[in-house]
Design a protein around this motif. Sequence first.
Motif, PDB file in Angstrom:
ATOM      1  N   GLN A   1       0.870  -1.169   0.000  1.00 56.77           N
ATOM      2  CA  GLN A   1       0.000   0.000   0.000  1.00 56.77           C
ATOM      3  C   GLN A   1       0.905   1.217   0.000  1.00 56.77           C
ATOM      4  N   LEU A   2       0.761   2.021  -1.014  1.00 60.91           N
ATOM      5  CA  LEU A   2       1.762   3.032  -1.324  1.00 60.91           C
ATOM      6  C   LEU A   2       1.715   4.236  -0.389  1.00 60.91           C
ATOM      7  N   ASP A   3       0.629   4.422   0.319  1.00 56.39           N
ATOM      8  CA  ASP A   3       0.493   5.554   1.233  1.00 56.39           C
ATOM      9  C   ASP A   3       0.083   5.043   2.610  1.00 56.39           C
ATOM     10  N   SER A   4       0.803   5.438   3.621  1.00 57.47           N
ATOM     11  CA  SER A   4       0.409   5.011   4.960  1.00 57.47           C
ATOM     12  C   SER A   4      -0.717   5.893   5.498  1.00 57.47           C
ATOM     13  N   HIS A   5      -0.811   7.122   4.939  1.00 53.22           N
ATOM     14  CA  HIS A   5      -1.833   8.046   5.416  1.00 53.22           C
ATOM     15  C   HIS A   5      -2.300   8.908   4.246  1.00 53.22           C
ATOM     16  N   VAL A   6      -3.625   9.026   4.099  1.00 47.11           N
ATOM     17  CA  VAL A   6      -4.226   9.886   3.084  1.00 47.11           C
ATOM     18  C   VAL A   6      -5.223  10.813   3.768  1.00 47.11           C
ATOM     19  N   SER A   7      -5.132  12.088   3.454  1.00 53.95           N
ATOM     20  CA  SER A   7      -6.065  13.070   4.014  1.00 53.95           C
ATOM     21  C   SER A   7      -6.838  13.733   2.886  1.00 53.95           C
TER      22      SER A   7
ATOM     23  N   LEU B   1      -6.943   5.336  -2.772  1.00 51.52           N
ATOM     24  CA  LEU B   1      -6.016   4.574  -1.930  1.00 51.52           C
ATOM     25  C   LEU B   1      -5.331   3.561  -2.835  1.00 51.52           C
ATOM     26  N   ARG B   2      -4.001   3.624  -2.866  1.00 50.14           N
ATOM     27  CA  ARG B   2      -3.259   2.859  -3.868  1.00 50.14           C
ATOM     28  C   ARG B   2      -2.736   1.550  -3.310  1.00 50.14           C
ATOM     29  N   CYS B   3      -2.787   0.523  -4.159  1.00 54.13           N
ATOM     30  CA  CYS B   3      -2.327  -0.806  -3.771  1.00 54.13           C
ATOM     31  C   CYS B   3      -1.678  -1.475  -4.971  1.00 54.13           C
TER      32      CYS B   3
ATOM     33  N   HIS C   1      -6.243  -0.316  -7.069  1.00 56.34           N
ATOM     34  CA  HIS C   1      -6.481   0.913  -6.313  1.00 56.34           C
ATOM     35  C   HIS C   1      -7.949   1.059  -5.946  1.00 56.34           C
TER      36      HIS C   1
ATOM     37  N   THR D   1      -3.642   1.732   5.111  1.00 51.16           N
ATOM     38  CA  THR D   1      -3.662   3.167   4.823  1.00 51.16           C
ATOM     39  C   THR D   1      -4.721   3.800   5.701  1.00 51.16           C
TER      40      THR D   1
END
Lengths: 114, 115
Positions: free
Chosen positions: B6-12, B21-23, B75, B109
Motif C-alpha cells: 500500500q503506497l500511502d500510509s496516510h491519506v487526508s 487509496l493505492r495498492c 487501487h 492506509t
Amino acid sequence: EAQVTQNPRYLITVTGKKLTVTCSQNMNHEYMSWYRQDPGLGLRQIYYSMNVEVTDKGDVPEGYKVSRKEKRNFPLILESPSPNQTSLYFCASSLSVRTNYGYTFGSGTRLTVV
Amino acid sequence: AQSVTQLDSHVSVSEGTPVLLRCNYSSSYSPSLFWYVQHPNKGLQLLLKYTSAATLVKGINGFEAEFKKSETSFHLTKPSAHMSDAAEYFCVVSLFNQAGTALIFGKGTTLSVSS
C-alpha cells in the motif's frame, strides 16, 4: 446472524500465565485462521485450519498453539505469554479457501501481557 | 513470492472530494484481491473483492476498485468522501497453493476526512 465471535474482547495478563482466546463461527465454514495486528505491520497470520483436525502454521506461529476439534471452534492458546505477544488478535473464517469467498472477521481481542 | 504494497500510509481528504487509496501486488498466480476497512475499535469489514470476473469491482458505501494486471494494481476509489469513511483500509491478496493458504495483508492506509 452469521458471525465470528471472539472472547474476550480485552484481556490483561501477566507473563507466563497460560491463556486461551476463543473463536466460534456459526456459518459452517471450513477454513479458520488467527491473525495478529501490530502498528505498522498490518495483519500477520499466526495459524490456520483448513478443516477439522487440520491445522498449520502461518507466518508468526512461535509462542502460540491452536486446535480444531470441531468445525465451529478454533481457540488460540498462549501457553506462556510474553510481553511481545501484546497485540490485537483477529479470528477469521471462510466457507472454503479454494473458492475465495472472502473472509468474515471477529471483532478482535486486545491482549496486554505485563 | 506474493506481496502487497500500500503506497500511502496516510491519506487526508476533504469531505466531498475524491478518495484514492493505492495498492500494488505481486503474485505468481492469478490473484484474488480484497479491500477491507477497519473503523476505530472495530473488526475488519469486507469492502469489495476481485476474483477474476469483471476488472472493475463495486463494493459497499460507494467504493470501487479496478484490477489492472499490466500495472499489478488494485487501487480503491470513491468519488466523494464522507466523514464516516475515516478509517484504516487494508489491501489483501489471497494465496492458495499446495504449500498452504494465507491472506497477505498490506500494512494499511489510514484515511482522514476533514470537514
